[in-house]
Design a protein around this motif. Structure first.
Motif, PDB file in Angstrom:
ATOM      1  N   MET A  13      11.174   9.460  -6.529  1.00  0.00           N
ATOM      2  CA  MET A  13      11.129   8.827  -5.199  1.00  0.00           C
ATOM      3  C   MET A  13      10.112   9.517  -4.288  1.00  0.00           C
ATOM      4  N   ASP A  14      10.028  10.865  -4.463  1.00  0.00           N
ATOM      5  CA  ASP A  14       9.053  11.629  -3.670  1.00  0.00           C
ATOM      6  C   ASP A  14       7.642  11.080  -3.860  1.00  0.00           C
ATOM      7  N   LEU A  15       7.340  10.766  -5.136  1.00  0.00           N
ATOM      8  CA  LEU A  15       5.998  10.268  -5.445  1.00  0.00           C
ATOM      9  C   LEU A  15       5.722   8.949  -4.725  1.00  0.00           C
ATOM     10  N   VAL A  16       6.752   8.111  -4.616  1.00  0.00           N
ATOM     11  CA  VAL A  16       6.588   6.820  -3.934  1.00  0.00           C
ATOM     12  C   VAL A  16       6.185   7.062  -2.477  1.00  0.00           C
ATOM     13  N   PHE A  17       6.911   7.963  -1.814  1.00  0.00           N
ATOM     14  CA  PHE A  17       6.601   8.240  -0.407  1.00  0.00           C
ATOM     15  C   PHE A  17       5.206   8.850  -0.271  1.00  0.00           C
ATOM     16  N   ALA A  18       4.899   9.793  -1.172  1.00  0.00           N
ATOM     17  CA  ALA A  18       3.597  10.474  -1.086  1.00  0.00           C
ATOM     18  C   ALA A  18       2.462   9.471  -1.243  1.00  0.00           C
ATOM     19  N   LEU A  19       2.582   8.604  -2.246  1.00  0.00           N
ATOM     20  CA  LEU A  19       1.499   7.658  -2.499  1.00  0.00           C
ATOM     21  C   LEU A  19       1.464   6.551  -1.448  1.00  0.00           C
ATOM     22  N   ALA A  20       2.631   6.207  -0.898  1.00  0.00           N
ATOM     23  CA  ALA A  20       2.649   5.203   0.174  1.00  0.00           C
ATOM     24  C   ALA A  20       1.930   5.749   1.413  1.00  0.00           C
ATOM     25  N   ILE A  21       2.210   6.996   1.745  1.00  0.00           N
ATOM     26  CA  ILE A  21       1.553   7.606   2.914  1.00  0.00           C
ATOM     27  C   ILE A  21       0.053   7.750   2.659  1.00  0.00           C
ATOM     28  N   ASN A  22      -0.283   8.165   1.450  1.00  0.00           N
ATOM     29  CA  ASN A  22      -1.716   8.280   1.120  1.00  0.00           C
ATOM     30  C   ASN A  22      -2.409   6.922   1.228  1.00  0.00           C
ATOM     31  N   GLY A  23      -1.726   5.868   0.750  1.00  0.00           N
ATOM     32  CA  GLY A  23      -2.291   4.517   0.853  1.00  0.00           C
ATOM     33  C   GLY A  23      -2.484   4.109   2.299  1.00  0.00           C
ATOM     34  N   LEU A  24      -1.504   4.433   3.112  1.00  0.00           N
ATOM     35  CA  LEU A  24      -1.576   4.106   4.538  1.00  0.00           C
ATOM     36  C   LEU A  24      -2.790   4.795   5.183  1.00  0.00           C
ATOM     37  N   ILE A  25      -2.970   6.059   4.863  1.00  0.00           N
ATOM     38  CA  ILE A  25      -4.077   6.833   5.447  1.00  0.00           C
ATOM     39  C   ILE A  25      -5.420   6.287   4.968  1.00  0.00           C
ATOM     40  N   TRP A  26      -5.511   6.016   3.688  1.00  0.00           N
ATOM     41  CA  TRP A  26      -6.758   5.473   3.129  1.00  0.00           C
ATOM     42  C   TRP A  26      -7.038   4.101   3.749  1.00  0.00           C
ATOM     43  N   GLY A  27      -5.977   3.328   3.948  1.00  0.00           N
ATOM     44  CA  GLY A  27      -6.120   2.002   4.557  1.00  0.00           C
ATOM     45  C   GLY A  27      -6.675   2.072   5.966  1.00  0.00           C
ATOM     46  N   LEU A  28      -6.279   3.089   6.715  1.00  0.00           N
ATOM     47  CA  LEU A  28      -6.786   3.234   8.084  1.00  0.00           C
ATOM     48  C   LEU A  28      -8.301   3.496   8.084  1.00  0.00           C
ATOM     49  N   ILE A  29      -8.750   4.305   7.124  1.00  0.00           N
ATOM     50  CA  ILE A  29     -10.198   4.580   7.026  1.00  0.00           C
ATOM     51  C   ILE A  29     -10.933   3.299   6.616  1.00  0.00           C
ATOM     52  N   ILE A  30     -10.371   2.608   5.635  1.00  0.00           N
ATOM     53  CA  ILE A  30     -10.994   1.364   5.173  1.00  0.00           C
ATOM     54  C   ILE A  30     -11.023   0.340   6.314  1.00  0.00           C
ATOM     55  N   ALA A  31      -9.989   0.346   7.145  1.00  0.00           N
ATOM     56  CA  ALA A  31      -9.928  -0.620   8.252  1.00  0.00           C
ATOM     57  C   ALA A  31     -11.132  -0.464   9.179  1.00  0.00           C
ATOM     58  N   LEU A  32     -11.537   0.774   9.398  1.00  0.00           N
ATOM     59  CA  LEU A  32     -12.714   1.026  10.244  1.00  0.00           C
ATOM     60  C   LEU A  32     -13.945   0.311   9.678  1.00  0.00           C
ATOM     61  N   ILE A  33     -14.098   0.446   8.378  1.00  0.00           N
ATOM     62  CA  ILE A  33     -15.286  -0.128   7.723  1.00  0.00           C
ATOM     63  C   ILE A  33     -15.171  -1.651   7.668  1.00  0.00           C
ATOM     64  N   ALA A  34     -13.973  -2.130   7.288  1.00  0.00           N
ATOM     65  CA  ALA A  34     -13.777  -3.576   7.131  1.00  0.00           C
ATOM     66  C   ALA A  34     -13.907  -4.311   8.464  1.00  0.00           C
ATOM     67  N   LEU A  35     -13.545  -3.638   9.554  1.00  0.00           N
ATOM     68  CA  LEU A  35     -13.679  -4.278  10.870  1.00  0.00           C
ATOM     69  C   LEU A  35     -15.137  -4.625  11.161  1.00  0.00           C
ATOM     70  N   GLY A  36     -16.027  -3.711  10.809  1.00  0.00           N
ATOM     71  CA  GLY A  36     -17.461  -3.959  11.004  1.00  0.00           C
ATOM     72  C   GLY A  36     -17.902  -5.196  10.238  1.00  0.00           C
ATOM     73  N   LEU A  37     -17.384  -5.307   8.997  1.00  0.00           N
ATOM     74  CA  LEU A  37     -17.721  -6.473   8.168  1.00  0.00           C
ATOM     75  C   LEU A  37     -17.200  -7.746   8.824  1.00  0.00           C
ATOM     76  N   SER A  38     -16.002  -7.658   9.382  1.00  0.00           N
ATOM     77  CA  SER A  38     -15.360  -8.834   9.959  1.00  0.00           C
ATOM     78  C   SER A  38     -16.039  -9.288  11.253  1.00  0.00           C
ATOM     79  N   ILE A  39     -16.459  -8.340  12.100  1.00  0.00           N
ATOM     80  CA  ILE A  39     -17.093  -8.802  13.352  1.00  0.00           C
ATOM     81  C   ILE A  39     -18.464  -9.410  13.069  1.00  0.00           C
TER      82      ILE A  39
END
Lengths: 285, 437
Positions: free
Chosen positions: A1-27
């Motif tokens: 279960m620990d791994l699920v939380f760890a990877l979920a949080i890592n995904g969330l963090i990576w997603g925030l960085i990707i969001a910065l880049i994807a926003l530029g593409l979207s505008i």
């Protein structure tokens, strides 16, 4: 279960960085109808510029300030040279930005070199996170991304320029009739798109690597986020990037990461079939 | 006709400055130069009946371009040395180079172009496993000798033919050379992490076999897609009981792996072992300690001190690199040394095969192939990596290997593994000599 939380949080963090880049593409798509295949390379240019500045000054935070500014300037120049001549021709934009992508990659390869480099994070060390030693800088990167995303949406909704950008996107002819400098807004929008990708590059560089093909790998995920969020829907794009990366993180805890990427692609296909306007259609930008 | 002076146009002698006299002078001078050039040429290549074209399929652009630069430099320098020494059997060596763009489909197409359009008689090929595996069927179809420079074992195994050779290591020889040492000295419980394509899977298959034969435990493999940038989801899956983390990556994925593994403190929890490919064209000092302490299996050690002889010195001089880190003078490029030497040595080996077999044209290819099957190469300027054999049956190079460790940002060689030991451990699994030509 620990791994699920760890990877979920890592995904969330990576997603925030990707969001910065994807926003530029979207505008860029939302306002200019440009399908920008060079957007990943704007990110790559950001990582390379950050590397050069850190090498010269040994100051990551200076790169954090300077790189988006350089990105804005480069974006304005590219808009004039590459985008203006093909205005209104969406199909041509694919060819033109693909060519631009090759030019940017080969220019960086010829100057920076083909060998990948590492950019040291400004904050070193790890913290224990659900059973793994998690890199502290990733948490810093997540906070930076949240602040930048908030600042962008604040700018879009509260600043005069942001309001003009939304107005031009909504109805360029009326905006022109009301005295909004539409052509200048087009240039500024493209420049902001480049600037955001470059900013994403600075934030992501200490996590990944600095090399001339960095953008090739990042672009597909950004496109998936833009498609799921709704083409040109800025809040939708940011939410989709975070949601997708979080979902991939959770799936990775149970299955092969390749399965997680397949799930993202299936999700995108389902969205295209059922809600081609994106799952967050209706949310305004 | 009008009586006006005609305005010079680009076609008139007035405009071009060319008169009948100047034209004749130029033609005579050109003729004299041409005659002199031809006579020099005929002296230089005394038995010339046209050049011998050797094709070079290299990764000049794309993901492998940091390696391809060195393959190109090695082949170009070797061709210069061969031509300066009188060519091959008195004929000029013409090196025709095509860029595979690090893409298997493009690479196969460019190989066809090398052979059919450029008239390449022989080809020294790609270091990209995907490209070379896509190329071997083309070389076989066109009945042209093709040297792979990459490591996927299939290139001199299940996907090979009598036309396919490799002077360097494959994953079979790499596993046999290095894994027993790593098993004895680093640990018995292994996890393997590798890129999700031919080269990576080939390494996993061969290393797993060796470790399990030795009695070790190999945990579930972790295959990483080539486009991954965030490796935490993969690194988090490495079992805690792992004693040896065996990794094979290349280029940006290597740097991402070492950076992120280092940041997660994996180097403190387990021993890290890899092959030279993972750090080719990368200086450990350039990645700020991320590869510190990692053990590597090399076949052409970066420091001159590890193989200190005049041929290694000459090679280093020709490559314009320093003799410790392999960095090019005047640039920050670092040589892909454990692979690029093949593009140098293959040309000299072909020269020896052509001259020994009396090759004159395509009909004589059989003689070249028969020479290559079992060819012995001495430690020399032609073979600066060292003495080696090209085994007859499986067309595989058997050569010395070296265990090195990154210490204080540079490679230090710990042990040489002699080719005789490798040859004894790894019997040929294929026999291509039985295939008809």
């Amino acid at each position: 279960m620990d791994l699920v939380f760890a990877l979920a949080i890592n995904g969330l963090i990576w997603g925030l960085i990707i969001a910065l880049i994807a926003l530029g593409l979207s505008i860029i798509f939302g306002l200019l109808d440009i399908i920008n295949l060079a957007h990943g390379d704007f990110f790559m240019v950001g990582t390379v510029l950050a590397w050069f500045i850190v090498q010269s000054t040994d100051n990551f935070w200076l790169a954090f300030i300077l790189v988006p500014i350089i990105g804005l300037l480069l974006g304005a120049v590219i808009q004039k040279l590459v985008i203006v001549p093909i205005k209104g021709a969406a199909a041509l934009s694919i060819v033109a930005t693909f060519g631009l992508s090759i030019i940017l990659q080969e220019t960086v390869r010829a100057t920076f070199g083909p060998a990948p480099k590492r950019l040291l994070p400004p904050v070193e060390g790890t913290i224990p996170l659900f059973g793994i030693d998690y890199e502290l800088y990733r948490l810093v990167a997540a906070v930076i991304s949240i602040i930048c995303l908030a600042a962008f949406f604040l700018f879009l909704h509260k600043a005069k320029l942001g309001t003009w950008m939304r107005a031009v996107r909504h109805d360029p002819e009326t905006a022109l009739a009301l005295g909004i400098p539409v052509q200048r807004i087009y240039t500024i929008t493209f420049a902001i798109g480049f600037g955001m990708a470059a900013l994403g590059g600075v934030v992501a560089a200490p996590i990944t690597t600095v090399d001339f093909r960095a953008g090739v790998d990042i672009l597909p995920f950004c496109f998936i986020a833009v498609i799921i969020g709704g083409l040109g829907n800025l809040q939708g794009t940011a939410a989709a990037a975070v949601l997708l990366a979080f979902m991939e993180g959770v799936i990775t805890a149970f299955a092969d990461p390749v399965v997680a990427r397949i799930a993202s692609l299936l999700f995108m296909s389902a969205v295209l079939l059922v809600r081609p306007q994106g799952i967050f259609a209706g949310a305004t930008s | 006709m009008t009586g006006h002076k005609k305005k010079p146009t680009p076609q008139t002698p007035e405009a071009t400055g060319t008169t009948r006299r100047s034209f004749l002078q130029t033609a005579l001078a050109g003729g004299a130069f041409g005659t002199a050039y031809l006579s020099i040429g005929s002296n230089m290549f005394a038995n010339a009946s046209g050049p011998i074209t050797i094709g070079h399929q290299a990764e000049l652009t794309g993901g492998f371009s940091s390696w391809g630069y060195w393959h190109n430099k090695c082949a170009t320098k070797a061709a210069e040395i061969i031509n300066a020494g009188g060519g091959i059997a008195g004929r000029e060596l013409r090196l025709a180079t095509e860029d595979s763009e690090s893409n298997p489909a493009t690479g196969a197409r460019k190989l066809r172009s090398l052979i059919q359009r450029n008239g390449a008689n022989f080809v020294t090929g790609s270091v990209h496993s995907g490209v070379m595996l896509a190329s071997i069927p083309v070389a076989t179809e066109l009945k042209t000798v093709y040297f792979s420079c990459g490591e996927a074992t299939e290139a001199t195994g299940s996907k090979a033919s009598r036309y396919a050779f490799r002077t360097g290591n494959d994953t079979y020889t790499l596993s046999g050379a290095g894994a027993p040492w790593a098993y004895e000295n680093l640990g018995k419980n292994w996890t393997m992490i590798f890129p999700d394509y031919a080269w990576g899977h080939s390494h996993h298959k061969e290393h797993k076999r060796v470790i399990e034969e030795l009695g070790g435990k190999v945990n579930d493999p972790i295959a990483v897609p080539l486009d991954s940038r965030d490796l935490v989801p993969y690194l988090a899956k490495i079992p805690e009981e792992t004693e040896v983390l065996f990794s094979v990556f290349f280029g940006a994925l290597s740097v991402a792996f070492y950076t992120q593994a280092k940041n997660m403190g994996l180097g403190d929890k387990m021993k890290m072992y890899s092959v030279a490919g993972t750090i080719e064209a990368i200086a450990p000092a350039d990645i700020d300690g991320a590869a510190e302490g990692v053990y590597f299996l090399e076949n052409f050690p970066r420091p001159l001190a590890a193989k200190n002889d005049e041929f290694h010195k000459e090679f280093i001089k020709a490559m314009e690199i320093d003799d410790v880190n392999g960095r090019e003078k005047g640039s920050d490029r670092v040589i892909a040394k454990s692979h690029a030497w093949q593009s140098w040595e293959n040309l000299f080996l072909l020269k020896a095969a052509i001259e020994a077999s009396g090759w004159k044209g395509k009909k004589d290819d059989k003689g070249v192939i028969e020479y290559l099957e079992g060819a012995k190469m001495d430690n020399s300027l032609a073979h600066p990596q060292g003495e080696k054999i090209l085994r007859g049956k499986d067309h595989s190079g058997i050569l010395d290997n070296y265990i090195s460790q990154v210490r204080n940002g540079a490679f230090e060689t710990i042990k040489r593994i002699p080719k005789e030991e490798i040859d004894a451990k790894l019997p040929p699994r294929f026999d291509f000599t039985k295939e008809a030509l």
